[in-house]
Scaffold this motif. Structure first.
Motif, PDB file in Angstrom:
ATOM      1  N   GLY A  70      34.764 -26.251 -61.198  1.00  0.00           N
ATOM      2  CA  GLY A  70      33.668 -27.246 -60.991  1.00  0.00           C
ATOM      3  C   GLY A  70      33.229 -27.551 -59.580  1.00  0.00           C
ATOM      4  N   GLU A  73      26.707 -15.053 -61.831  1.00  0.00           N
ATOM      5  CA  GLU A  73      27.632 -15.483 -63.035  1.00  0.00           C
ATOM      6  C   GLU A  73      27.978 -16.952 -63.133  1.00  0.00           C
ATOM      7  OE1 GLU A  73      28.427 -13.248 -65.232  1.00  0.00           O
ATOM      8  OE2 GLU A  73      27.290 -11.573 -64.238  1.00  0.00           O
ATOM      9  N   LEU A  74      28.155 -17.253 -61.866  1.00  0.00           N
ATOM     10  CA  LEU A  74      28.693 -19.027 -62.081  1.00  0.00           C
ATOM     11  C   LEU A  74      27.748 -19.616 -60.807  1.00  0.00           C
ATOM     12  CD1 LEU A  74      32.665 -18.562 -61.888  1.00  0.00           C
ATOM     13  CD2 LEU A  74      31.212 -19.245 -63.826  1.00  0.00           C
ATOM     14  N   LYS A  88      36.753 -18.347 -56.035  1.00  0.00           N
ATOM     15  CA  LYS A  88      36.270 -18.145 -57.608  1.00  0.00           C
ATOM     16  C   LYS A  88      36.916 -19.186 -58.604  1.00  0.00           C
ATOM     17  CE  LYS A  88      36.023 -14.917 -61.251  1.00  0.00           C
ATOM     18  NZ  LYS A  88      36.356 -13.750 -61.967  1.00  0.00           N
ATOM     19  N   ARG A  89      38.132 -19.251 -58.197  1.00  0.00           N
ATOM     20  CA  ARG A  89      38.832 -20.515 -58.950  1.00  0.00           C
ATOM     21  C   ARG A  89      38.325 -21.729 -58.656  1.00  0.00           C
ATOM     22  NH1 ARG A  89      45.170 -19.583 -57.669  1.00  0.00           N
ATOM     23  NH2 ARG A  89      45.138 -21.093 -59.473  1.00  0.00           N
ATOM     24  N   VAL A 126      35.390 -22.526 -57.883  1.00  0.00           N
ATOM     25  CA  VAL A 126      34.007 -22.647 -58.471  1.00  0.00           C
ATOM     26  C   VAL A 126      34.017 -22.759 -59.890  1.00  0.00           C
ATOM     27  CG1 VAL A 126      31.737 -21.667 -59.028  1.00  0.00           C
ATOM     28  CG2 VAL A 126      32.603 -21.498 -56.675  1.00  0.00           C
ATOM     29  N   GLU A 127      34.931 -21.984 -60.437  1.00  0.00           N
ATOM     30  CA  GLU A 127      35.336 -22.217 -61.909  1.00  0.00           C
ATOM     31  C   GLU A 127      35.885 -23.510 -62.409  1.00  0.00           C
ATOM     32  OE1 GLU A 127      36.722 -17.530 -63.325  1.00  0.00           O
ATOM     33  OE2 GLU A 127      38.110 -19.093 -62.220  1.00  0.00           O
ATOM     34  N   LEU A 181      29.254 -13.448 -57.388  1.00  0.00           N
ATOM     35  CA  LEU A 181      29.847 -14.509 -58.238  1.00  0.00           C
ATOM     36  C   LEU A 181      28.618 -15.519 -58.508  1.00  0.00           C
ATOM     37  CD1 LEU A 181      32.328 -15.755 -59.662  1.00  0.00           C
ATOM     38  CD2 LEU A 181      32.683 -16.813 -57.236  1.00  0.00           C
ATOM     39  N   GLN A 182      27.627 -15.645 -57.665  1.00  0.00           N
ATOM     40  CA  GLN A 182      26.742 -16.879 -57.735  1.00  0.00           C
ATOM     41  C   GLN A 182      25.638 -16.281 -59.129  1.00  0.00           C
ATOM     42  OE1 GLN A 182      24.841 -16.860 -53.857  1.00  0.00           O
ATOM     43  NE2 GLN A 182      25.008 -18.986 -54.180  1.00  0.00           N
ATOM     44  N   PHE A 215      26.329 -21.675 -57.885  1.00  0.00           N
ATOM     45  CA  PHE A 215      26.864 -22.716 -56.962  1.00  0.00           C
ATOM     46  C   PHE A 215      25.893 -22.466 -55.838  1.00  0.00           C
ATOM     47  CE2 PHE A 215      29.378 -19.041 -56.329  1.00  0.00           C
ATOM     48  CZ  PHE A 215      29.625 -18.760 -54.799  1.00  0.00           C
TER      49      PHE A 215
END
Length: 291
Positions: free
Chosen positions: A105, A154-155, A99-100, A102-103, A151-152, A157
Motif C-alpha cells: 500500500g 500493474e500496480l 514491489k512488496r 507497493v503491494e 510495475l507501475q 504508484f
C-alpha cells in the motif's frame, strides 16, 4: 508526511533523515547496524528499525505500515561500481522489496539512481538523454528503473527516480577525492597525488543534495526521472584548489600522478532545469525549510 528511509545510516541516508526532520516530516529509519545508527544525531528523533531489507523473511507490510512514502537509498557494495553483484543480487533483491512495499500500500517511492546510468556520454546530460550504462552498477540501477516503470502499469504508484551526480561532504567514502585531500591536509603532507585534473564533473554538497531529495518527496504529484545535480561543471583540479582555499591550506598538487579513468568520460555534468523548476531553486542552493 511520514517517510520510510532505507539505508538510513549511509552517506546519503544520514543526511536525508536530517533534512526530512528539518522539514517537519516523521521518519521511520531502517538500517542493518544499530550501533552505527545510535551514533547519528537524529537517532532519538526517529523510529529506528534494525532490518535487512533483502531478507526473505522481512515483514514488509509491518515495516511500511502507516507511511506516506518510501525513500529507498540502500544499495550494498559501493563504491565498487564494477562488481557483478550489482545485477546478480542487488537488482532483483531491490525490485522484490519495492514491489512488496507497493503491494502493501505504499503510494509513493523515491529511489536514488546514478549519473552512471548515462554511461560514457559527454557534455550536458538531461533526463531525456537515453541511458547507456557502462558499468554493472549503472546497468543495475537503470534496469531497476525499467522494472519499476513496468510495475507501475500493474500496480499504480508514484515513482520518483533521482539521479545523483558527484556528492561530497561528511560521511563520504574515505578514499574519495576530497576526503583523501582533507586527510592529506590534516596529516601535514607536503604534496597530494592526483590526476591532471582536467576532467569536468558535476559536484554537489551532500547537505544540498539531501535537501533536494527531501523536497522532491514533498512534491507528491511529481513522478519521473530528475537529475539531482548542480548543473555547473567544474574541473577536478579547480575543485581541489577550491577546497585548499577553504581550508587555508598550502600543499603541492602532484598533477598527473594518476591517469584518467577509462570508465568515465572526460567531461559530463547534469542539466538541472527540471530540478530548478520543480523546487523553484537555483542549482546548488539550499532553500528555507518548510513544514
Amino acid at each position: 508526511m511520514h517517510v520510510l528511509v532505507t539505508g538510513a545510516t549511509g552517506f546519503v541516508g544520514r543526511h536525508l533523515v536530517s533534512a526530512l526532520l528539518a522539514r517537519g516530516c516523521r521518519v521511520r529509519a531502517v538500517a542493518r547496524n544499530l550501533e552505527v545508527a545510535q551514533s547519528m544525531p537524529w537517532f532519538g528523533a526517529v523510529e529506528f528499525i534494525v532490518a535487512d531489507i533483502h531478507a526473505a523473511e522481512l515483514e514488509v507490510a509491518a515495516l511500511t505500515e502507516g507511511v506516506d512514502a518510501l525513500a529507498h537509498l540502500a544499495w550494498p557494495g559501493l563504491p565498487n561500481y564494477q562488481g557483478l553483484f550489482h545485477f546478480e543480487h542487488n537488482l532483483m533483491a531491490d525490485y522484490a522489496f519495492i514491489k512488496r512495499a507497493v503491494e502493501a500500500g505504499v503510494p509513493q517511492v523515491l529511489v536514488t539512481g546514478t549519473c552512471f546510468e548515462y554511461g560514457l556520454q559527454s557534455g550536458p546530460l538531461d533526463e531525456q538523454t537515453a541511458p547507456q550504462p557502462g558499468n554493472p552498477y549503472g546497468l543495475a540501477k537503470n534496469t531497476l528503473r525499467l522494472f519499476l516503470e513496468s510495475l507501475q502499469r500493474e500496480l499504480p504508484f508514484t515513482l520518483q527516480w533521482a539521479r545523483l551526480f558527484y556528492l561530497h561532504g561528511a560521511g563520504q567514502n574515505r578514499n574519495s577525492l576530497l576526503a583523501s585531500l582533507d586527510r592529506a591536509i590534516e596529516a601535514g603532507d607536503a604534496s597530494f597525488n592526483m590526476s591532471a585534473g582536467d576532467q569536468l564533473r558535476d559536484y554537489l554538497a551532500i547537505e544540498v543534495a539531501a535537501d533536494y531529495l527531501a523536497q522532491i518527496l514533498q512534491h507528491r504529484g511529481f513522478s519521473g526521472v530528475i537529475n539531482c545535480a548542480s548543473g555547473q561543471p567544474i574541473s577536478v583540479r579547480a575543485l581541489v584548489e577550491q577546497r585548499l582555499r577553504e581550508r587555508g591550506a598550502s600543499i603541492t598538487l602532484n598533477l598527473g600522478h594518476y591517469g584518467y579513468s577509462p570508465h568515465e568520460p572526460m567531461a559530463f555534468w547534469g542539466v538541472a532545469d527540471r530540478l530548478k523548476q520543480l523546487l523553484n531553486v537555483e542549482p546548488g542552493e539550499v532553500t528555507e525549510h518548510g513544514a
